[in-house]
Design a protein around this motif. Sequence first.
Motif, PDB file in Angstrom:
ATOM      1  N   LYS A 201       0.817  -1.216   0.000  1.00 11.58           N
ATOM      2  CA  LYS A 201       0.000   0.000   0.000  1.00 11.58           C
ATOM      3  C   LYS A 201       0.854   1.271   0.000  1.00 11.58           C
ATOM      4  O   LYS A 201       0.319   2.375  -0.016  1.00 11.58           O
ATOM      5  N   ARG A 202       2.193   1.073   0.044  1.00 15.69           N
ATOM      6  CA  ARG A 202       3.137   2.195   0.149  1.00 15.69           C
ATOM      7  C   ARG A 202       2.777   3.061   1.350  1.00 15.69           C
ATOM      8  O   ARG A 202       2.838   4.296   1.317  1.00 15.69           O
ATOM      9  N   ASP A 203       2.398   2.396   2.424  1.00 10.34           N
ATOM     10  CA  ASP A 203       1.994   3.076   3.658  1.00 10.34           C
ATOM     11  C   ASP A 203       3.235   3.519   4.420  1.00 10.34           C
ATOM     12  O   ASP A 203       4.021   2.689   4.880  1.00 10.34           O
ATOM     13  N   PRO A 204       3.444   4.823   4.599  1.00  6.02           N
ATOM     14  CA  PRO A 204       4.649   5.304   5.288  1.00  6.02           C
ATOM     15  C   PRO A 204       4.730   4.858   6.746  1.00  6.02           C
ATOM     16  O   PRO A 204       5.810   4.859   7.337  1.00  6.02           O
ATOM     17  N   GLU A 205       3.592   4.436   7.322  1.00  3.47           N
ATOM     18  CA  GLU A 205       3.597   3.974   8.706  1.00  3.47           C
ATOM     19  C   GLU A 205       4.350   2.654   8.863  1.00  3.47           C
ATOM     20  O   GLU A 205       4.659   2.235   9.988  1.00  3.47           O
ATOM     21  N   VAL A 206       4.661   2.011   7.729  1.00  2.40           N
ATOM     22  CA  VAL A 206       5.394   0.751   7.798  1.00  2.40           C
ATOM     23  C   VAL A 206       6.774   0.961   8.416  1.00  2.40           C
ATOM     24  O   VAL A 206       7.334   0.042   9.034  1.00  2.40           O
ATOM     25  N   VAL A 207       7.323   2.164   8.284  1.00  4.49           N
ATOM     26  CA  VAL A 207       8.656   2.435   8.839  1.00  4.49           C
ATOM     27  C   VAL A 207       8.632   2.297  10.359  1.00  4.49           C
ATOM     28  O   VAL A 207       9.498   1.637  10.952  1.00  4.49           O
ATOM     29  N   GLU A 208       7.629   2.894  11.006  1.00  6.18           N
ATOM     30  CA  GLU A 208       7.535   2.784  12.460  1.00  6.18           C
ATOM     31  C   GLU A 208       7.144   1.374  12.889  1.00  6.18           C
ATOM     32  O   GLU A 208       7.566   0.905  13.943  1.00  6.18           O
ATOM     33  N   PHE A 209       6.337   0.703  12.059  1.00  2.46           N
ATOM     34  CA  PHE A 209       5.996  -0.691  12.372  1.00  2.46           C
ATOM     35  C   PHE A 209       7.251  -1.558  12.322  1.00  2.46           C
ATOM     36  O   PHE A 209       7.437  -2.437  13.170  1.00  2.46           O
TER      37      PHE A 209
END
Length: 236
Positions: A201-209
């Motif tokens: 999904k190119r979700d930027p929250e993946v970085v913090e996850f």
Amino acid sequence: MRDMLEQKNHRSKYRLPRQSLPEALSESLRERILSGEFKEGDPLIQEAIAAEYECSRMPVREAFRQLEAAGLIVSRIHKGSIVSALPSEQIGELFELRAMLECDILSRSLDHLSDEDLVHSEQILKHLEEAYHNRDIARVGALNWEFHRSLYLPATRVQTLAILQGINVHIDRYIRIQLLLTSGFEEAEREHRKILSMCKKRDPEVVEFMRGHIIRAGHDLLEALTKRRVSDTSAA
């Protein structure tokens, strides 16, 4: 005569080249260390290893140098080589470095991940999940790194990847210990699936996850490792 030459050439194609013997020895010994067959503090005696592999001491010495460069063994004057043991604070530091570097490279990679890249990542993840289900610890270590690496390649950060691969070598055996002691396969599988889904999904929250994924793994590992070291000390 021609048949004999063809047969000889066929055999030589599969013969281990002499110059590759130290690398083959190093890889075999590395796996035995990572699998826990050789434990922290165990001595590695050149003569015994050479006899076991039916070779001279020269390739064993070179293999030992490679293992020492990778941080898996240490050589001490008049005491020979022993399997290295990382202090808990250093293991914690390595996971902190992982979190810092992997989150940075993932943030740089996210916008460049193609659909083809993600298909490749999913294929690796399926093999990793198969290794989880089969409790194939030897494959888990390599495939775990390959999955993470596949998500970072589009960032084209060659030096960062090289550093991360070096860190992975240091902590691979401890991750294997953690999975065996904590039965953390299901959680690791669930979190990897979540990471891949967020990347699709190119979700930027993946970085913090991802940061949480790495920090939690480090915390669980240190907890399990501390208990194991206390148990080993008591048994001794």
